[in-house]
Design an enzyme around this catalytic site. Sequence first.
Site, PDB file in Angstrom:
ATOM      1  N   GLY A 205      -4.411  -6.329  -3.836  1.00  0.00           N
ATOM      2  CA  GLY A 205      -3.180  -7.266  -3.245  1.00  0.00           C
ATOM      3  C   GLY A 205      -1.945  -6.504  -4.142  1.00  0.00           C
ATOM      4  N   ASP A 260     -17.483   4.298  -1.600  1.00  0.00           N
ATOM      5  CA  ASP A 260     -18.149   4.169  -0.316  1.00  0.00           C
ATOM      6  C   ASP A 260     -18.278   5.246   0.480  1.00  0.00           C
ATOM      7  OD1 ASP A 260     -18.571   1.496  -1.493  1.00  0.00           O
ATOM      8  OD2 ASP A 260     -17.441   0.571   0.111  1.00  0.00           O
ATOM      9  N   GLY A 304     -21.551  -0.488  -0.994  1.00  0.00           N
ATOM     10  CA  GLY A 304     -21.248  -0.085   0.511  1.00  0.00           C
ATOM     11  C   GLY A 304     -20.887  -1.165   1.126  1.00  0.00           C
TER      12      GLY A 304
HETATM   13  N1  LIG Z   1      -2.539  -2.626   5.309  1.00  0.00           N
HETATM   14  C1  LIG Z   1      -2.197  -2.632   3.984  1.00  0.00           C
HETATM   15  N2  LIG Z   1      -0.575  -2.323   3.630  1.00  0.00           N
HETATM   16  C2  LIG Z   1       0.027  -2.268   2.576  1.00  0.00           C
HETATM   17  N3  LIG Z   1      -0.843  -2.389   1.700  1.00  0.00           N
HETATM   18  C3  LIG Z   1      -2.212  -2.361   1.713  1.00  0.00           C
HETATM   19  C4  LIG Z   1      -2.827  -2.606   2.923  1.00  0.00           C
HETATM   20  N4  LIG Z   1      -4.199  -2.754   2.648  1.00  0.00           N
HETATM   21  C5  LIG Z   1      -4.331  -2.710   1.360  1.00  0.00           C
HETATM   22  N5  LIG Z   1      -3.308  -2.531   0.629  1.00  0.00           N
HETATM   23  C6  LIG Z   1      -2.950  -2.515  -0.635  1.00  0.00           C
HETATM   24  O1  LIG Z   1      -3.646  -1.372  -1.526  1.00  0.00           O
HETATM   25  C7  LIG Z   1      -4.198  -1.651  -2.304  1.00  0.00           C
HETATM   26  C8  LIG Z   1      -5.792  -1.602  -2.497  1.00  0.00           C
HETATM   27  O2  LIG Z   1      -6.296  -1.889  -1.474  1.00  0.00           O
HETATM   28  P1  LIG Z   1      -7.760  -2.347  -1.462  1.00  0.00           P
HETATM   29  O3  LIG Z   1      -8.389  -2.529   0.300  1.00  0.00           O
HETATM   30  O4  LIG Z   1      -8.131  -3.501  -2.427  1.00  0.00           O
HETATM   31  O5  LIG Z   1      -8.505  -0.865  -1.976  1.00  0.00           O
HETATM   32  P2  LIG Z   1      -8.735   0.585  -1.484  1.00  0.00           P
HETATM   33  O6  LIG Z   1      -7.483   1.041  -1.485  1.00  0.00           O
HETATM   34  O7  LIG Z   1      -9.711   0.825  -2.681  1.00  0.00           O
HETATM   35  O8  LIG Z   1      -9.497   0.367  -0.244  1.00  0.00           O
HETATM   36  C9  LIG Z   1      -3.879  -3.269  -2.836  1.00  0.00           C
HETATM   37  O9  LIG Z   1      -2.802  -3.278  -3.757  1.00  0.00           O
HETATM   38  C10 LIG Z   1      -3.341  -3.641  -1.493  1.00  0.00           C
HETATM   39  O10 LIG Z   1      -2.609  -4.882  -1.637  1.00  0.00           O
HETATM   40  O1  LIG Z   2     -15.774  -6.696  -6.956  1.00  0.00           O
HETATM   41  P1  LIG Z   2     -14.531  -5.369  -6.275  1.00  0.00           P
HETATM   42  O2  LIG Z   2     -13.940  -5.156  -7.627  1.00  0.00           O
HETATM   43  O3  LIG Z   2     -13.596  -6.144  -5.207  1.00  0.00           O
HETATM   44  O4  LIG Z   2     -15.371  -4.297  -5.677  1.00  0.00           O
HETATM   45  C1  LIG Z   2     -16.301  -4.507  -4.783  1.00  0.00           C
HETATM   46  C2  LIG Z   2     -15.990  -3.447  -3.650  1.00  0.00           C
HETATM   47  O5  LIG Z   2     -15.474  -2.220  -4.104  1.00  0.00           O
HETATM   48  C3  LIG Z   2     -16.072  -1.160  -3.170  1.00  0.00           C
HETATM   49  O6  LIG Z   2     -16.746  -0.554  -4.363  1.00  0.00           O
HETATM   50  C4  LIG Z   2     -15.282  -0.441  -2.502  1.00  0.00           C
HETATM   51  O7  LIG Z   2     -14.067  -0.721  -3.158  1.00  0.00           O
HETATM   52  P2  LIG Z   2     -12.705   0.052  -2.287  1.00  0.00           P
HETATM   53  O8  LIG Z   2     -12.024  -0.900  -1.401  1.00  0.00           O
HETATM   54  O9  LIG Z   2     -11.965   0.060  -3.439  1.00  0.00           O
HETATM   55  O10 LIG Z   2     -13.156   1.545  -1.933  1.00  0.00           O
HETATM   56  C5  LIG Z   2     -17.191  -1.968  -2.414  1.00  0.00           C
HETATM   57  O11 LIG Z   2     -18.353  -1.051  -2.485  1.00  0.00           O
HETATM   58  C6  LIG Z   2     -17.346  -3.254  -2.840  1.00  0.00           C
HETATM   59  O12 LIG Z   2     -17.566  -4.169  -2.132  1.00  0.00           O
END
Ligand SMILES: Nc1ncnc2c1ncn2[C@@H]1O[C@H](COP(=O)(O)OP(=O)(O)O)[C@@H](O)[C@H]1O
Ligand SMILES: O=P(O)(O)OC[C@H]1O[C@](O)(COP(=O)(O)O)[C@@H](O)[C@@H]1O
Length: 554
Positions: A205, A260, A304
Amino acid sequence: MDSPISSSASLAAPRLRCFDPSSSPNHSPRHFSTSSRNGSMENLTYSEPKIVTGEAGYVLEDVPHFTDYIPDLPTYPNPLQDNPAYSVVKQYFVNMDDTVAQKIVVEKNSPRGTHFRRAGPRQKVYFESEEVHACIVTCGGLCPGLNTVIREIVCGLYHMYGVHKVLGIEGGYRGFYARNTIPLTPKVVNDIHKRGGTILGTSRGGHDTFKIVDSIQDRGINQVYIIGGDGTQKGASVIFEEIRRRGLKVAVAGIPKTIDNDIPVIDKSFGFDTAVEEAQRAISAGHIESESFENGIGLVKLMGRYSGFIAMYATLASRDVDCCLIPESPFYLEGPGGLFEFIEKRLKEHGHMVIVIAEGAGQELVSESLRTTDQQDASGNKLLQDVGLCISQKIKDHFKRKKMVINLKYIDPTYMIRAVPSNASDNVYCTLLAHSVIHGTMAGYTGFISGPVNGRHAYIPFHRVLKEKQNKVVITDRMWARLLSSTNQPSFLDHKDVMEDDKEKVGQTQLVNGKSHLGTTTAKPRDIENREEPPTPLANGINRIEATIAMEKD
Ligand SMILES: Nc1ncnc2c1ncn2[C@@H]1O[C@H](COP(=O)(O)OP(=O)(O)O)[C@@H](O)[C@H]1O
Ligand SMILES: O=P(O)(O)OC[C@H]1O[C@](O)(COP(=O)(O)O)[C@@H](O)[C@@H]1O
Ligand SMILES: [Mg+2]
């Protein structure tokens, strides 16, 4: 460490000067029609992708460059040419025209297909060493190797390009506007690759595009290195677009991070090998526990969310696993061909068994009562229920009803496999990633991620990574077939499922031997518990069908 205000003041960085992008001869008028203060992607219009076509169906998905929107930028000779370590290397600089093919298995008359710009140092750079003020941020979940990437970006900038101003942004995206910063030097990062996690901290976030870009501009930062997964790269893409809209000479580059392995286009994400290796310890424990008790079952849950790569590779590597359950392959419990029947059979044959389950598998089986009110995390990712606990209970209940003694041990090492430091091969991989991304930004490229495509590091435009679906295990591909033949588990998928799914996914199917075949991994477990006919083994299915979105290159 310093406060956001004091840090920009102490480094005496001038607020970045804006260029008027519309005055550039390469300016594309489609930049941004609207944008939102909260950084959501929906309201933004993106700059045109740079697609270059050539002969015989050659397509180059090029990455943005400063010169696309800033005219008359000076260039400088790459300092590497005077570096004793690199100047001896023959052809150290990458030829400007070198590209990396996305598809390397081709037929005689097939088009040459999509290519990406090859990563590596260029003869000319668009920054003087003293001019660079870089920052690094880590976002999303942890992954082995984060510290190694941070270390190598810092050391690479110092040692290869003489850059001495590198700032660590604490606590993910929100750190740009709400947290302190850490000056990073080779001394500070010297030993960090031996530790798991990220010395910068991370978060989900908190992505606010305008606050983040304001902070970048106010601090005088001109290279932004963003390490994170699919969500992070979406955020990076919006930051890049806003920076471009403001006409700033700021390079935005992503380093793909995902335990993942769900980021498309690139071969594999860093930390994945380490996670698979670490998972072996949990599987071994499950195996030993199960062997030691009457009808012992070791149930191991691995990470995953949507992609079962860790579970699949950990299973294949271990050879102790009897059944691997992943999100891409829906399964059912009761009846012929179901999980309970298979468990009973395996226990009767061997007296013990190991089940590996990816956390995103079988979510539809988790009872409503376990569901919480929190449906999403701060980044908008769906919150999963503990499928391991749920399945454990269901297995216990089933065999209690059957009056068959079992001893089930549930092992949940999920966070343990991602909190460890990266192993040797991931460390080397992280080094290459870091060096590639530095070479790209120094050469004036921006709006890209760096990663290996068919073993060669390449620059991939953000839009390309974001437009593709998440990487998933293709259960109609050879790797999953290898797993099935190694575990000899049921497929939980029958011909009817394949054909029904085929009808639904007309656009994604392809013809194999003149017939229509399934081209997706998302067969749904519809009516699966009430199925009348026993399912046929997948072995038949996988011979019949071919995948269209294959990620595994074998
Ligand atoms: N669609 C989006 N647009 C802008 N920022 C995003 C979007 N999706 C996720 N983020 C931001 O990217 C960061 C990481 O996203 P997250 O889904 O938690 O992990 P990951 O990058 O590992 O998939 C967070 O700070 C989130 O607010
Ligand atoms: O409890 P957290 O920190 O949200 O992480 C759990 C999640 O993180 C992961 O490792 C994937 O994380 P990302 O989206 O950051 O790649 C998933 O496998 C798992 O569901
Ligand atoms: Mg993610």
